[in-house]
Design an enzyme around this catalytic site. Structure first.
Site: not given
Length: 227
Positions: A105-107, A125
């Site tokens: 998830v995300c970075t 991302t």
């Protein structure tokens, strides 16, 4: 009498500087998978400092963590540290080798990339860091959730819930996933149409980049170039 489901081991990597909703959002949903056993793994069992002013206590060390059926790496500003941590990157490689799903998830996707798990894979991302994916040989795809075989990457923060529902549908069927969505009342109706740069005011995007993401992007970019 219904059969007891086999344990389904879900492993979240925790680290200081984690964005807690990257973890707690999908965890709330994935924990509904039949037989789900959630493991929160970190380098030690000391409390993990989140970005929200409270701590989370891991329930296993990296060394003692069981093999994941689903591995998930959340993001956060602490990503800059874990992409340089040889122990964590080896942990991700080892876990990914035996996991049914390898997710982020995300970075958190940058950690998967640093571990060599995104080479030639389509991925996403957080919108502020998409330019970094190519440094890992990944192919950026502009989507909230991107699946390439067993690699699933989600965009920024709240998209972790969307990825979780997709996985639940694959594992337990769409009707079950819909029941989970209903039970948790996931019915987004935000008051503003400002959740992504493609719809937000460009001035707001520029302000966020200047105040929050620009420096972090440069730091990560420099770290990756140095490595």
């Amino acid at each position: 009498m219904s059969e007891t489901p086999q344990p389904y081991h879900i492993v979240f990597l925790l680290f200081d500087g984690i964005t807690q909703l990257d973890f707690t959002g999908p965890a709330q949903f994935l924990a509904r998978i039949p037989g789900a056993v959630v493991h929160t793994a970190a380098t030690s069992l000391k409390p993990i400092e989140t970005d929200s002013g409270f701590a989370i206590v891991p329930n296993t060390s990296l060394v003692d963590c069981p093999q994941a059926d689903l591995l998930c790496v959340p993001g956060g500003f602490g990503t800059r540290d874990i992409i340089q941590d040889k122990e964590i990157l080896q942990f991700l490689r080892d876990q990914a080798a035996g996991a049914q799903y390898v997710t982020s998830v995300c970075t958190g996707s940058l950690a998967l990339g640093a571990a060599g798990l995104l080479q030639g894979k389509r991925a996403t991302t957080h919108w502020a860091y998409t330019s970094l994916l190519e440094k890992f040989g990944a192919i950026y795809e502009a989507s909230r959730v991107v699946q390439d075989n067993n690699i699933i990457t989600a965009g920024g923060v709240t998209s972790g819930i969307d990825f979780a529902l997709n996985v639940i549908a694959e594992i337990a069927g769409q009707p079950f996933a819909e029941a989970v969505q209903l039970g948790l009342e996931y019915d987004p109706d935000p008051p503003f149409n400002s959740g992504h740069p493609k719809v937000a005011d460009p001035k707001l995007v520029a302000m966020l980049n200047a105040r929050a993401y620009g420096d972090a992007l440069n730091v990560l970019d420099d770290l990756l170039d140095a490595n």
